[in-house]
Design a protein around this motif. Structure first.
Motif, PDB file in Angstrom:
ATOM      1  N   PRO A  54     -32.100  80.244  21.841  1.00 50.89           N
ATOM      2  CA  PRO A  54     -33.151  80.140  20.824  1.00 50.89           C
ATOM      3  C   PRO A  54     -33.816  78.768  20.839  1.00 50.89           C
ATOM      4  CG  PRO A  54     -31.132  81.074  19.900  1.00 50.89           C
ATOM      5  CD  PRO A  54     -30.790  80.552  21.254  1.00 50.89           C
ATOM      6  N   ALA A  55     -35.059  78.717  20.379  1.00 51.87           N
ATOM      7  CA  ALA A  55     -35.819  77.471  20.374  1.00 51.87           C
ATOM      8  C   ALA A  55     -35.218  76.430  19.444  1.00 51.87           C
ATOM      9  CB  ALA A  55     -37.271  77.741  19.982  1.00 51.87           C
ATOM     10  N   ASP A  56     -34.333  76.849  18.539  1.00 52.83           N
ATOM     11  CA  ASP A  56     -33.728  75.879  17.618  1.00 52.83           C
ATOM     12  C   ASP A  56     -32.595  75.088  18.259  1.00 52.83           C
ATOM     13  OD1 ASP A  56     -31.645  77.693  17.775  1.00 52.83           O
ATOM     14  OD2 ASP A  56     -31.710  78.288  15.667  1.00 52.83           O
ATOM     15  N   GLY A  57     -32.331  75.356  19.536  1.00 51.76           N
ATOM     16  CA  GLY A  57     -31.305  74.600  20.244  1.00 51.76           C
ATOM     17  C   GLY A  57     -29.909  75.141  20.093  1.00 51.76           C
ATOM     18  N   SER A  58     -29.736  76.255  19.415  1.00 54.16           N
ATOM     19  CA  SER A  58     -28.391  76.779  19.172  1.00 54.16           C
ATOM     20  C   SER A  58     -27.744  77.328  20.439  1.00 54.16           C
ATOM     21  CB  SER A  58     -28.440  77.877  18.096  1.00 54.16           C
ATOM     22  OG  SER A  58     -29.320  78.922  18.472  1.00 54.16           O
ATOM     23  N   GLY A  59     -28.531  77.460  21.498  1.00 52.72           N
ATOM     24  CA  GLY A  59     -27.968  77.930  22.755  1.00 52.72           C
ATOM     25  C   GLY A  59     -27.656  76.820  23.724  1.00 52.72           C
ATOM     26  N   ALA A  60     -27.640  75.586  23.229  1.00 53.33           N
ATOM     27  CA  ALA A  60     -27.378  74.452  24.109  1.00 53.33           C
ATOM     28  C   ALA A  60     -25.938  74.477  24.615  1.00 53.33           C
ATOM     29  CB  ALA A  60     -27.647  73.146  23.382  1.00 53.33           C
ATOM     30  N   LEU A  61     -25.758  74.000  25.831  1.00 53.12           N
ATOM     31  CA  LEU A  61     -24.428  73.887  26.411  1.00 53.12           C
ATOM     32  C   LEU A  61     -23.797  72.570  25.981  1.00 53.12           C
ATOM     33  CD1 LEU A  61     -25.454  75.071  29.968  1.00 53.12           C
ATOM     34  CD2 LEU A  61     -24.078  76.377  28.347  1.00 53.12           C
ATOM     35  N   PRO A  62     -22.462  72.468  26.047  1.00 55.70           N
ATOM     36  CA  PRO A  62     -21.819  71.188  25.720  1.00 55.70           C
ATOM     37  C   PRO A  62     -22.291  70.089  26.665  1.00 55.70           C
ATOM     38  CG  PRO A  62     -20.203  72.971  25.802  1.00 55.70           C
ATOM     39  CD  PRO A  62     -21.487  73.524  26.358  1.00 55.70           C
ATOM     40  N   GLY A  63     -22.333  68.873  26.163  1.00 61.49           N
ATOM     41  CA  GLY A  63     -22.739  67.752  26.993  1.00 61.49           C
ATOM     42  C   GLY A  63     -23.945  67.047  26.418  1.00 61.49           C
ATOM     43  N   LEU A  64     -24.421  66.052  27.148  1.00 59.14           N
ATOM     44  CA  LEU A  64     -25.567  65.260  26.720  1.00 59.14           C
ATOM     45  C   LEU A  64     -26.839  66.062  26.915  1.00 59.14           C
ATOM     46  CD1 LEU A  64     -26.635  62.498  25.767  1.00 59.14           C
ATOM     47  CD2 LEU A  64     -26.716  61.806  28.167  1.00 59.14           C
ATOM     48  N   ASN A  65     -27.533  66.365  25.828  1.00 60.59           N
ATOM     49  CA  ASN A  65     -28.680  67.258  25.879  1.00 60.59           C
ATOM     50  C   ASN A  65     -29.993  66.491  26.029  1.00 60.59           C
ATOM     51  OD1 ASN A  65     -29.963  69.790  25.807  1.00 60.59           O
ATOM     52  ND2 ASN A  65     -30.420  69.545  23.642  1.00 60.59           N
ATOM     53  N   LEU A  66     -30.041  65.577  26.969  1.00 60.78           N
ATOM     54  CA  LEU A  66     -31.282  64.884  27.307  1.00 60.78           C
ATOM     55  C   LEU A  66     -31.075  64.119  28.592  1.00 60.78           C
ATOM     56  CD1 LEU A  66     -31.986  61.599  25.336  1.00 60.78           C
ATOM     57  CD2 LEU A  66     -29.711  62.520  25.596  1.00 60.78           C
TER      58      LEU A  66
END
Length: 398
Positions: A239-251
């Motif tokens: 989802p665009a809200d970032g809830s599907g991000a994987l663990p780790g540094l997100n940038l």
């Protein structure tokens, strides 16, 4: 302020500092990001390396990622490892396993290392057929022997470091089984089109459906898998809200929380962007590593939050942060545009258009093939790099 916003502005010392000790290597991996093979005769001396470690201790750098080339080829590698441990600088080193004998494995598992040392064994296929295609004949057996030696010595939690390619995405479960067999942790990293990786990018980088396969596998089974900042571009599958991000540094942490020191003391913003455009200074001529980290104009620029470009208009920008700087640069895409593997498809038009792919600013590849030459490179025609001697240690004076 969110933690990620602190990271964007840069920290007093890097969280993840990569130090390539040498460009010498016994292998010729087809996708090597530093085009390693031959030693650079200007390589930092033992005393200069010790001075770097002293400075890292003063900066309170918790650990350093040691790589190459093959770092264990340096005759003073084990001395420098002990020197770092004795100065409270942890060492995580990556190796193809060629020098991890039972005796060295026992040393790494001994109290002398005091829990300050982590070992990553590079393996790019769960079978010899897949691994040796890009890393060279015999490299799979060498890596497995090293893992066995570490396990036999009682070394706990070694890492199996895998560069994800089109050929090995289907082996993720097999990689995990290998990690379980040797009491290791699986670490997956992204293929970047830098160094020799630029030459083989079109053949090796995962296809779009494989990117989805990797994302789904990590979401389902990746709780104990290390990914660092390799796959934040995949977060846009969620989802665009970032809830599907994987663990780790997100940038992209280039110049903010990560950087690289090369064998001659040059400092680059990113371990995957060893190129003149991302050169921040030299620790021998610019006042030391700390001075480069704090005052480099390049780093100051990278620490300014991105406010323009095509990606900032995308609904998924907060999820993927525009993707990988190095992947964009080495495929000839604008740095403020989409990642070449943008999972929303926003890079397709740019990739189809006219692009200028930058030439490599350095190449340490061997000019003549060796018995460890990967199958891929046998299919390629590469002009000779130079007339230099081909021994990885040519010119080295201990």
């Amino acid at each position: 302020m969110k933690l990620v916003e602190h990271f964007e502005l840069g920290l007093d010392a890097p969280i993840c500092l990569t130090w390539e000790l040498t460009y010498a290597c016994n292998l010729e991996c087809a996708h090597c990001l530093s085009s390693s093979g031959r030693r650079d005769p200007r390589e930092l001396t033992t005393e200069q390396c010790e001075a770097v470690i002293d400075e890292l201790q003063r900066m309170q750098v918790f650990y350093v990622n040691i790589g190459g080339g093959e770092p264990t080829i340096r005759p003073d590698f084990w001395h420098l490892l002990e020197y770092a441990v004795h100065h409270q600088v942890g060492v995580k080193f990556s190796t193809n396993g060629v020098r991890l004998t039972p005796e060295r494995a026992a040393f790494l598992a001994s109290p002398a290392c005091g829990g300050y040392v982590d070992v990553q064994i590079s393996l790019d296929g769960a079978t010899a057929e897949v691994n040796d295609y890009v890393r060279g004949p015999g490299s799979f057996d060498t890596a497995i022997t090293a893992l066995q030696n570490l396990q036999d010595a009682g070394f706990t939690d070694a890492k199996i470091s895998v560069v994800c390619t089109r050929q090995n995405i289907g082996q993720l479960d097999e990689f995990q089984a290998l990690a379980d067999r040797y009491g290791a942790t699986l670490r997956l990293t992204r293929l970047r089109p830098s160094g020799r990786g630029a030459d083989v990018w079109d053949e090796l980088h995962p296809l779009p459906h494989q990117q989805r396969e990797l994302y789904d596998w990590l979401m389902a089974k990746g709780d104990n898998v290390l990914t660092g900042d390799s796959f934040f571009h995949l977060a846009a599958f969620g989802p665009a809200d970032g809830s599907g991000a994987l663990p780790g540094l997100n940038l992209c942490g280039a110049g903010r929380v990560v950087c690289l020191i090369d064998p001659v003391g040059d400092v680059y913003a990113c371990p995957f962007a060893i190129h003149d455009q991302f050169h921040a200074g030299n620790l021998l001529t610019d006042g030391g590593f700390g001075e480069v980290w704090r005052t480099s104009p390049l780093f100051q620029e990278l620490r300014s939050p991105q406010t323009g470009g095509a990606c900032t208009q995308c609904a998924h920008y907060d999820s993927c942060r525009g993707g990988c700087m190095a992947a964009k640069f080495f495929t000839g895409l604008p740095l403020d545009g989409p990642d070449p593997e943008c999972v929303q498809g926003h890079s397709e038009l740019a990739l189809a258009g006219a692009r200028t792919v930058p030439a490599a600013s350095q190449d340490h590849s061997k000019s003549n093939p060796t018995r460890n030459q990967p199958v891929m490179l046998k299919l390629m025609t590469r002009p000779p790099v130079s007339d230099c001697a081909e021994s990885p240690l040519a010119g080295f004076v201990p």
